[in-house]
Design a protein around this motif. Structure first.
Motif, short mmCIF file in Angstrom:
data_model
loop_
_atom_site.label_atom_id
_atom_site.label_comp_id
_atom_site.label_asym_id
_atom_site.label_seq_id
_atom_site.Cartn_x
_atom_site.Cartn_y
_atom_site.Cartn_z
N LEU A 4 32.37 29.53 43.89
CA LEU A 4 32.07 31.08 44.00
C LEU A 4 30.93 31.58 43.11
N THR A 5 30.67 30.55 42.11
CA THR A 5 29.58 31.30 41.29
C THR A 5 28.16 30.59 41.61
N ASP A 6 28.02 30.02 42.92
CA ASP A 6 26.87 29.35 43.43
C ASP A 6 26.66 29.81 44.81
N ALA A 18 39.73 32.30 42.38
CA ALA A 18 39.74 33.27 41.49
C ALA A 18 39.91 32.78 40.21
N GLN A 19 39.27 33.36 39.10
CA GLN A 19 39.76 33.31 37.77
C GLN A 19 41.17 34.22 37.71
N SER A 20 41.99 33.73 37.89
CA SER A 20 43.33 34.43 38.22
C SER A 20 44.35 34.57 37.08
N GLU A 23 50.56 28.18 33.27
CA GLU A 23 50.48 29.28 32.04
C GLU A 23 50.99 30.48 32.45
N PHE A 24 51.10 30.99 33.75
CA PHE A 24 51.77 32.14 34.17
C PHE A 24 53.31 32.24 33.75
N VAL A 25 53.77 33.28 33.57
CA VAL A 25 55.09 33.64 32.80
C VAL A 25 56.24 32.82 33.43
P1 NAP Z 1 45.52 29.78 41.47
O1 NAP Z 1 46.59 29.16 41.52
O2 NAP Z 1 45.26 30.24 39.95
O3 NAP Z 1 44.28 29.44 42.24
C1 NAP Z 1 42.87 29.60 41.88
C2 NAP Z 1 41.94 29.06 42.88
O4 NAP Z 1 40.82 29.27 42.66
C3 NAP Z 1 42.24 27.28 42.51
O5 NAP Z 1 41.93 26.52 43.53
C4 NAP Z 1 40.70 27.26 41.67
O6 NAP Z 1 40.44 25.93 41.71
C5 NAP Z 1 39.82 28.10 42.36
N1 NAP Z 1 38.78 28.66 41.58
C6 NAP Z 1 38.53 29.22 40.65
N2 NAP Z 1 37.27 29.43 40.26
C7 NAP Z 1 36.47 29.09 41.17
C8 NAP Z 1 35.30 28.96 41.56
N3 NAP Z 1 34.36 29.37 40.55
N4 NAP Z 1 34.63 28.42 42.76
C9 NAP Z 1 35.70 28.14 43.51
N5 NAP Z 1 37.02 28.15 43.46
C10 NAP Z 1 37.50 28.37 42.10
O7 NAP Z 1 45.68 31.35 42.08
P2 NAP Z 1 46.73 31.84 43.01
O8 NAP Z 1 47.99 32.30 42.33
O9 NAP Z 1 46.80 30.81 44.23
O10 NAP Z 1 46.11 33.11 43.69
C11 NAP Z 1 45.34 33.15 44.61
C12 NAP Z 1 44.62 34.61 44.63
O11 NAP Z 1 45.49 35.54 44.73
C13 NAP Z 1 43.61 34.70 43.54
O12 NAP Z 1 42.40 35.17 43.83
C14 NAP Z 1 44.35 35.56 42.81
O13 NAP Z 1 43.58 36.38 41.73
C15 NAP Z 1 45.04 36.61 43.70
N6 NAP Z 1 46.17 37.10 43.50
C16 NAP Z 1 47.16 36.33 42.91
C17 NAP Z 1 48.57 36.68 42.86
C18 NAP Z 1 49.78 35.96 42.58
O14 NAP Z 1 50.88 36.73 41.83
N7 NAP Z 1 49.71 34.71 42.68
C19 NAP Z 1 48.83 38.18 43.01
C20 NAP Z 1 47.95 39.16 43.34
C21 NAP Z 1 46.34 38.37 43.71
P3 NAP Z 1 40.55 24.76 40.53
O15 NAP Z 1 41.93 23.98 40.96
O16 NAP Z 1 39.21 24.08 40.32
O17 NAP Z 1 40.86 25.64 39.23
#
Ligand code: NAP
Ligand code: GDD
Length: 350
Positions: free
Chosen positions: A63-65, A86-88, A191-193
């Motif tokens: 996503l940065t490219d 995302a950086q989530s 790392e999430f709680v």
């Molecule tokens: P997650 O498990 O942390 O997964 C994040 C994903 O984003 C991973 O596959 C990661 O890849 C990828 N990623 C990070 N930086 C990237 C980049 N620069 N380019 C391409 N891919 C990248 O998050 P999640 O819990 O599944 O959440 C999914 C989305 O929902 C996120 O946008 C988060 O912010 C949002 N969200 C989550 C929650 C929740 O409670 N889970 C609630 C609201 C919103 P790597 O494996 O390479 O790190």
């Protein structure tokens, strides 16, 4: 010949991306393109069961490219683009604020630009967050609550929400950003709680069973309140949101709020470990960092470490998803208790 529809999912190695891929491979005959970023070590644990599926293909991008996003959209010409990357991690967003904004806000412009140029009929979903609401004005929150973020992460997601709206209105794109509350699962990052708690409990349980010493679980603000659901219920909600006749944004939540403290108590109980809250030191010392969770036999199971406090906290999240339930017939099934049980059982098995 009827061509199968194509779905591009970013963040497919993560919790939601992998469940979304599972769900779509099971419930549609569509081709699923999962975007992965290059990593030095293998991080495919959430998708390894999909790698031999001939409807599942991996594409390398970041996503940065912008060039990589542009190339992927041009090549795949997706019918749906689900941006879950995302950086989530909110906690890290104070340490890496620029990178957080670069991925979580600028990254969304890159997706929208690629769609505008190459696939304007594509339906775009961006992952929005209850962190955008931050310091909330009222509870339960609904789709009309103002954006009041408290973290660089929340601010980046709020910026993305405005961008998605601007592109939707300027270019008539089907582009939406859901407003999703916390959702967890056995695939949750460590790392999430919630997962931090269930992983530590598995380690502590083993030590107690074999009678050796162990370090307690260490947490920060255990009085924060969150509205927790299961990620499997949420990916279905996202898909329903993407398949409405017009691009409307919805809030997905459980409608219950619980403290981190409550999660700790229940998770230990489901592992068969009974603990109670006690203040250490002298009787007047009721500072949060002096509270521990311990067994009657004396072993400390959990203690506070101020390192895990955040510079600013979102104290309370509680969402009202009645619009999604009424309009989309969204029907989440997994309760808070069953979510904790599943996570604890999974970590005990590992
Ligand atoms: P997650 O498990 O942390 O997964 C994040 C994903 O984003 C991973 O596959 C990661 O890849 C990828 N990623 C990070 N930086 C990237 C980049 N620069 N380019 C391409 N891919 C990248 O998050 P999640 O819990 O599944 O959440 C999914 C989305 O929902 C996120 O946008 C988060 O912010 C949002 N969200 C989550 C929650 C929740 O409670 N889970 C609630 C609201 C919103 P790597 O494996 O390479 O790190
Ligand atoms: N991670 C973590 N680690 N959180 C802790 C700890 C600890 O040791 N101790 C207490 N907490 C508290 C945090 O301060 C926060 O109030 C709560 O536990 C939940 O923290 P996280 O599990 O890290 O999730 P989050 O609520 O900050 O963010 C998650 O939910 C957002 C939606 O509201 C993430 O999934 C975000 O990506 C998502 O947007």
């Amino acid at each position: 010949m009827i061509m199968s529809k194509k779905v591009l999912i970013t963040g497919v190695t993560g919790q939601d991306g992998s469940y979304m891929a599972d769900f779509l491979l099971e419930s549609t005959n569509y081709e699923i393109y999962g975007m992965v970023r290059r990593a030095s070590t293998n991080n495919y644990h959430n998708i390894k069961h999909l790698l031999n599926n001939n409807r599942f293909k991996l594409m390398t991008g970041d996503l940065t490219d912008s060039q990589s996003i542009d190339n992927i959209v041009k090549e795949v010409l997706p019918d749906y683009f689900i941006n879950l990357a995302a950086q989530s991690f909110v906690g890290a967003s104070w340490q890496i604020p620029e990178q957080t904004f670069e991925i979580d806000a600028m990254g969304v412009i890159r997706c929208l630009e690629a769609i505008r140029k190459h696939a304007p009929k594509c339906r775009f979903y961006n992952a929005g967050s209850s962190e955008e609401l931050g310091n909330v004005d009222y509870s339960p929150q609904d789709e009309n609550h103002p954006l009041k973020p408290r973290s660089p992460y929340g601010a980046a997601k709020a910026a993305a929400r405005h961008l998605v709206k601007v592109y939707r209105e300027s270019y008539d794109l089907f582009a939406i950003q859901g407003l999703l509350y916390n959702h967890e699962s056995p695939r949750r990052g460590e790392e999430f709680v919630t997962r931090k708690i269930t992983k530590a409990i598995a380690r502590i349980k083993k030590a107690l069973d074999y009678g050796y010493e162990f370090e307690p679980l260490e947490l920060g603000n255990i009085d924060a309140k969150r509205d927790w659901s299961h990620a499997k219920d949420f990916v279905q909600g996202i898909w329903t949101m993407l398949n409405q006749s017009s691009p409307k944004e919805y809030l997905l939540a459980s409608g219950e709020t619980h403290t981190v403290r409550e999660f700790v108590e229940k998770a230990f109980l489901y592992a068969g470990i009974k603990g109670r809250w006690v203040f250490t030191g002298d009787l007047n010392n009721t500072l949060p960092e002096n509270e521990v969770f311990k067994k009657d036999s004396g072993e400390i199971l959990m203690k506070i470490n101020s390192v895990f406090y955040r510079p600013a906290e979102v104290d309370l999240l509680l969402g009202d998803s009645s619009k999604a339930k009424n309009d989309l017939k969204w029907n989440p099934k997994i309760t808070f208790e069953n979510l904790i049980k599943e996570m604890v059982e999974n970590d005990l098995k590992m």
